[in-house]
Structure formats: structure tokens, C-alpha cells
Enzyme design. Structure first.
Site, short mmCIF file in Angstrom:
data_model
loop_
_atom_site.label_atom_id
_atom_site.label_comp_id
_atom_site.label_asym_id
_atom_site.label_seq_id
_atom_site.Cartn_x
_atom_site.Cartn_y
_atom_site.Cartn_z
N LYS A 115 3.18 2.69 -0.90
CA LYS A 115 2.60 1.63 -0.38
C LYS A 115 3.75 0.61 0.19
O LYS A 115 3.23 0.23 1.26
CB LYS A 115 1.63 1.04 -1.24
N LYS A 198 -7.74 12.20 5.47
CA LYS A 198 -8.98 11.63 4.83
C LYS A 198 -9.74 10.60 5.73
O LYS A 198 -9.13 10.16 6.40
CB LYS A 198 -8.42 10.67 3.46
N LYS A 201 -11.28 4.11 6.69
CA LYS A 201 -11.78 2.69 7.31
C LYS A 201 -10.78 2.31 8.28
O LYS A 201 -10.96 1.53 9.10
CB LYS A 201 -12.33 1.53 6.23
#
Length: 336
Positions: A115, A198, A201
Site C-alpha cells: 500500500k 480483481k 471500485k
């Protein structure tokens, strides 16, 4: 048996969120209840702070996730449902456990590396330290089992390590080492436009995902236009191993219908996707439509949703208080 799990509030919930987590929890709720146990599900709004977001977005997403969970079948009268920030004991125990966890353990956490990327020096301390808060989230309630995906197993191992070290350091058995619940049935849902990625959003293409608030026409159109290859359905699931788009649609059909992928392939073996995709679209509309309708109704009634979260938080806080007090006293803190 006490099962504890949380979900970070993110807007624009999609089919992957539903099939990969929420639907699994609904089934788990019934299983745990039948075994005489207790389920606790929380919206991890404190975890949402590790990367900057608009405050209003966090609030709205908390309501959206709660509405989706209730609409999908998480019953606040059968499970304890709450948002994390309403139970300060999560934050308090996390600070205490920060003094038990080791820097070396956190340095091995792969999700921080993923991240933070190349901006590790600019990442928040919260992003680095949130695995300790995750440990506190479950240790606080003496959870016996924690539902985790493969990408979360490392965090649960950290929670177990922290519990073991605390008990050893303070010569106690206060903290329980929870066991993982890894559902083999939890499907990995991929993009409808590129099944090597995947469903997310963040994908700029609306056609890549089924949003839980999509209307019936949008759901049907997205499945009918989903990317496939020109070959007909194979005879076995193994025959689809190098056909990611075809395998993804079969996986979705099986998950929505509560069937095995092998069973779905056997039914449609040899048929073209021109007939399979409309069948999948009809199934998705039938399964997701009622959830969407109830979810939209709940989002419009924020007062009722907030009341459920408040009641759940009161129950959770009552359960958390004794453990937090015992940990504080074990560490030599004078609290009363």
C-alpha cells in the site's frame, strides 16, 4: 465460540464485496448461532483513517456498508453489529498492545509494503501500525475464530503472536489466540472486462463491475456484455483453467446459485456463452435485486441504521470492558 470480523467502509460496494465477504458472513451467522456461539461484525471506520479520505465520505460509506450487511441478511438481533469508533476500547487496547508488538514483526507485514509503495516515508504511522489495531479488534472480545481471506492470514498470525507474548510477559492467560476461519467457498470475483484483475471500485470502467446499487437493467446489460472468448463452455471446470473470463462467469453463477462451479459447468457443457450469459444475468437480477431495494431503503433512513449501530456498540462495549480492565491491571496501570 465467538466469531469476530470487520469490514472497512468503502463506497460503491460491488459484487466482489458481497460474494467474497458479506454473503459468507450471513451463512456463518446461521452456523455460529446453531452451534450456540456468538457473531460480531463491525464496520472498521478507524481503519479507514490510515489513508486520507473526505470525512463525509467515511460517514456515508459507513451507512452504505451497514445497509448492505443488513439487507443481505446480517440480523442485528442475532449478531452484534456496530461501528468500531463507537467502542473506544479498540483504540485503548491497540495502544497497550503497541508496547507488546515488535517493530520487526510489523516490518514483515507485506500489505504495508504494497500500500505504501515507493512512498514509505510519506505514509501515515496508522498505515504502518494498523495490524496492531486489527489484533486489538479481535483480542478485545476473546474471539475464538476470525474469518480471513488468504491476504489477511499474516495479520491473524500477528494477533496470535501478540497474544502469546503478552501472556508470557505478564504471566497470564488473558488473551486468547484466535483460530482462522478460511472459507474455501469464498470466491475471488474478477473484473467483467479483464478477468486477470480483481473486480474493484477503482476501475474506471463501470462495465467492469456489478455495483450493489445497480438497477436490474444495468446488472443484466453488464453480464450480457461481459468479456468472454468465442469457445463454448468446456466439459469440466479444469478445461477453463486458461480461460479466465469464462471461469470468472462460472464462479459468479455458482456463488449466486449456491452451487459448485463443477455443477454449473456440467449443466452448460458444450453450450455457447450467448445462452449462458443471459441465464447468469437473470439469476443475478433475481438474487441482487431484493438486496439492492432494501439497501437503498435503509440508506435513505440513516436514523434507523444509526440506531442499530448504536445498540450494537453498546453491547460490544459491555463485552469489551472487562478484558480491557484486566489487561490494564496486568500491565500495572492504576485505573480506579
Amino acid at each position: 465460540m465467538r466469531v469476530v470480523s470487520g469490514i472497512k467502509p468503502t463506497g460503491n460496494l460491488h459484487l466482489g464485496n458481497y460474494l467474497g465477504a458479506i454473503k459468507q458472513w450471513v451463512g456463518m451467522q446461521a452456523e455460529v448461532e446453531a452451534a450456540g456461539g456468538e457473531s460480531m461484525y463491525f464496520i472498521a471506520d478507524l481503519h479507514a483513517l490510515t489513508e486520507w479520505s473526505e470525512p463525509a465520505a467515511i460517514t456515508d460509506s459507513t451507512f452504505e456498508v451497514t445497509a448492505a450487511m443488513i439487507a443481505s441478511g446480517i440480523d442485528p438481533s442475532r449478531s452484534i453489529l456496530f461501528n468500531q469508533a463507537r467502542v473506544p476500547a479498540h483504540s485503548e487496547l491497540a495502544w497497550l498492545l503497541n508496547n507488546v508488538a515488535r517493530v520487526g514483526w510489523l516490518n514483515r507485514m507485506t500489505q504495508f509494503k504494497d500500500k505504501a509503495g515507493k512512498n514509505r516515508e510519506g505514509a501515515s504511522v496508522g498505515l504502518y501500525d494498523y495490524p496492531v489495531l486489527m489484533a486489538a479488534d479481535v483480542l478485545l472480545y476473546r474471539a475464538t475464530h476470525v474469518p480471513v481471506g488468504e491476504d489477511q492470514k499474516q495479520h491473524l498470525e500477528l494477533a496470535r503472536d501478540i497474544a502469546a507474548k503478552f501472556n508470557l510477559d505478564y504471566k497470564t492467560d488473558l488473551l486468547l489466540e484466535p483460530e482462522p476461519l478460511i472459507s474455501k467457498a469464498a470466491p475471488r470475483i474478477m473484473s467483467l472486462r479483464d478477468a486477470t484483475q480483481k473486480m474493484s471500485k477503482s476501475n474506471p470502467s463501470e462495465a467492469a463491475r456489478i455495483n450493489l446499487v445497480d438497477d436490474d437493467d444495468a446488472i443484466a446489460q453488464k453480464f450480457r456484455k461481459a468479456k468472454t472468448d468465442p469457445e463454448p463452455m468446456g466439459e469440466t471446470l479444469e478445461s477453463l483453467k486458461d480461460r479466465p473470463e469464462a471461469k470468472n462467469l462460472v464462479t459468479i453463477f455458482a456463488a449466486l446459485a449456491d452451487r459448485t462451479p463443477d455443477d454449473v459447468v456440467a449443466e452448460y457443457a458444450g453450450q455457447g456463452f450467448g445462452s449462458f450469459k443471459p441465464a447468469l444475468a437473470d439469476l443475478a437480477v433475481a438474487k441482487l435485486g431484493p438486496i439492492r431495494d432494501e439497501m437503498v431503503r435503509l440508506i435513505a433512513d440513516k436514523g434507523a441504521v444509526d440506531a442499530e449501530l448504536r445498540k450494537g456498540a453498546e453491547r460490544a462495549a459491555t463485552l469489551a470492558a472487562p478484558l480491557l480492565r484486566d489487561v490494564q491491571q496486568a500491565m500495572g496501570l492504576r485505573i480506579g
